[in-house]
Enzyme design. Sequence first.
Site, mmCIF file in Angstrom:
data_model
loop_
_atom_site.group_PDB
_atom_site.id
_atom_site.type_symbol
_atom_site.label_atom_id
_atom_site.label_comp_id
_atom_site.label_asym_id
_atom_site.label_seq_id
_atom_site.Cartn_x
_atom_site.Cartn_y
_atom_site.Cartn_z
ATOM 1 N N ASP A 67 -24.448 12.968 25.822
ATOM 2 C CA ASP A 67 -24.798 12.183 27.414
ATOM 3 C C ASP A 67 -23.513 11.247 27.584
ATOM 4 O O ASP A 67 -22.858 10.875 28.036
ATOM 5 C CB ASP A 67 -25.477 11.060 26.550
ATOM 6 C CG ASP A 67 -26.615 9.312 27.226
ATOM 7 O OD1 ASP A 67 -27.963 9.656 27.206
ATOM 8 O OD2 ASP A 67 -25.839 9.595 28.236
ATOM 9 N N ILE A 68 -24.198 12.171 29.198
ATOM 10 C CA ILE A 68 -23.116 11.035 30.111
ATOM 11 C C ILE A 68 -22.807 10.228 30.403
ATOM 12 O O ILE A 68 -21.299 9.712 30.892
ATOM 13 C CB ILE A 68 -23.518 11.769 31.266
ATOM 14 C CG1 ILE A 68 -22.606 12.442 32.210
ATOM 15 C CG2 ILE A 68 -24.485 10.895 32.681
ATOM 16 C CD1 ILE A 68 -22.679 12.858 34.059
ATOM 17 N N GLU A 105 -35.924 7.365 32.856
ATOM 18 C CA GLU A 105 -34.764 8.123 33.149
ATOM 19 C C GLU A 105 -34.943 9.353 34.154
ATOM 20 O O GLU A 105 -35.390 9.546 34.568
ATOM 21 C CB GLU A 105 -32.941 7.213 33.197
ATOM 22 C CG GLU A 105 -31.704 7.604 33.925
ATOM 23 C CD GLU A 105 -30.747 7.985 33.259
ATOM 24 O OE1 GLU A 105 -30.386 7.055 33.016
ATOM 25 O OE2 GLU A 105 -29.887 8.552 34.191
ATOM 26 N N HIS A 149 -36.951 14.087 25.670
ATOM 27 C CA HIS A 149 -35.617 14.328 24.970
ATOM 28 C C HIS A 149 -35.466 13.509 23.431
ATOM 29 O O HIS A 149 -36.291 11.858 23.921
ATOM 30 C CB HIS A 149 -34.691 14.178 26.382
ATOM 31 C CG HIS A 149 -34.051 12.704 26.738
ATOM 32 N ND1 HIS A 149 -35.662 12.641 27.693
ATOM 33 C CD2 HIS A 149 -33.508 11.580 26.896
ATOM 34 C CE1 HIS A 149 -35.059 11.324 28.257
ATOM 35 N NE2 HIS A 149 -33.941 10.692 27.502
ATOM 36 N N HIS A 208 -32.391 10.398 21.619
ATOM 37 C CA HIS A 208 -30.983 9.889 21.809
ATOM 38 C C HIS A 208 -31.085 9.765 20.677
ATOM 39 O O HIS A 208 -31.790 9.464 19.712
ATOM 40 C CB HIS A 208 -30.988 8.651 22.276
ATOM 41 C CG HIS A 208 -31.341 8.374 23.430
ATOM 42 N ND1 HIS A 208 -31.029 8.371 24.682
ATOM 43 C CD2 HIS A 208 -33.096 8.144 24.897
ATOM 44 C CE1 HIS A 208 -31.173 8.336 25.866
ATOM 45 N NE2 HIS A 208 -32.333 8.236 25.773
HETATM 46 P P1 5GP Z 1 -33.880 7.996 29.804
HETATM 47 O O1 5GP Z 1 -34.802 8.939 30.384
HETATM 48 O O2 5GP Z 1 -34.224 8.078 28.186
HETATM 49 O O3 5GP Z 1 -33.459 6.024 29.880
HETATM 50 O O4 5GP Z 1 -32.443 7.925 29.866
HETATM 51 C C1 5GP Z 1 -31.781 9.850 30.324
HETATM 52 C C2 5GP Z 1 -30.232 9.494 29.379
HETATM 53 O O5 5GP Z 1 -30.210 10.646 29.530
HETATM 54 C C3 5GP Z 1 -29.264 8.641 29.471
HETATM 55 O O6 5GP Z 1 -29.140 7.923 28.471
HETATM 56 C C4 5GP Z 1 -28.876 9.105 30.544
HETATM 57 O O7 5GP Z 1 -27.334 8.911 30.603
HETATM 58 C C5 5GP Z 1 -28.639 10.772 30.177
HETATM 59 N N1 5GP Z 1 -28.892 11.796 31.210
HETATM 60 C C6 5GP Z 1 -28.590 11.532 32.629
HETATM 61 N N2 5GP Z 1 -28.466 12.410 34.075
HETATM 62 C C7 5GP Z 1 -27.541 12.559 32.611
HETATM 63 C C8 5GP Z 1 -27.576 14.035 33.128
HETATM 64 O O8 5GP Z 1 -26.680 14.496 34.283
HETATM 65 N N3 5GP Z 1 -25.743 14.515 32.056
HETATM 66 C C9 5GP Z 1 -26.100 14.202 30.541
HETATM 67 N N4 5GP Z 1 -25.471 14.738 29.674
HETATM 68 N N5 5GP Z 1 -26.761 13.304 30.743
HETATM 69 C C10 5GP Z 1 -27.689 12.023 31.505
#
Ligand code: 5GP
Length: 134
Positions: free
Chosen positions: A29-30, A88, A93, A95
């Site tokens: 995760d970034i 987001e 996915h 985590h």
């Molecule tokens: P969620 O969709 O589960 O709420 O969160 C998405 C996750 O993806 C977040 O923890 C965010 O930091 C990670 N994320 C979003 N865009 C990118 C990206 O371009 N690269 C990486 N490595 N992680 C990402």
Amino acid sequence: MPSIFSKIIAGEVPCHKLAEDEHSFAFLDINPNAPGHALVVPKREVDRYFDLEDQELARLNQFAKKVARALEAVVPCQRVGVAIVGLEVPHAHVHLIPLRAMDDFHFNKPKPKPTHEELAQLADKIRQQFDRMP
Ligand code: 5GP
């Protein structure tokens, strides 16, 4: 339009890749909650986790289990926690978060800001561990 994760899987957007098989892809995760925070993604782009087919869920979790074992071997932690969020990025996915404390599950807390170099080094160790796993 493909999701950011589809672009990562296609190699159009860079990532710190951990592992890949025919159906699944894992990378750091970034914006990690804790060191080693990884995302495990099905290559087929589906928004909601529970809209994945049963077989896809099974495959994704078997792959995530192997990634989690590699994380536990490399990253100091009590255990690896699992979260499904998707608020987001609309591409299902998992985590995987190496937990040292419950606080590491909080997505809105102040987070560590690892450098590109730190993420690259950690990804390298996890990848090597993953490749050694049966
Ligand atoms: P969620 O969709 O589960 O709420 O969160 C998405 C996750 O993806 C977040 O923890 C965010 O930091 C990670 N994320 C979003 N865009 C990118 C990206 O371009 N690269 C990486 N490595 N992680 C990402």
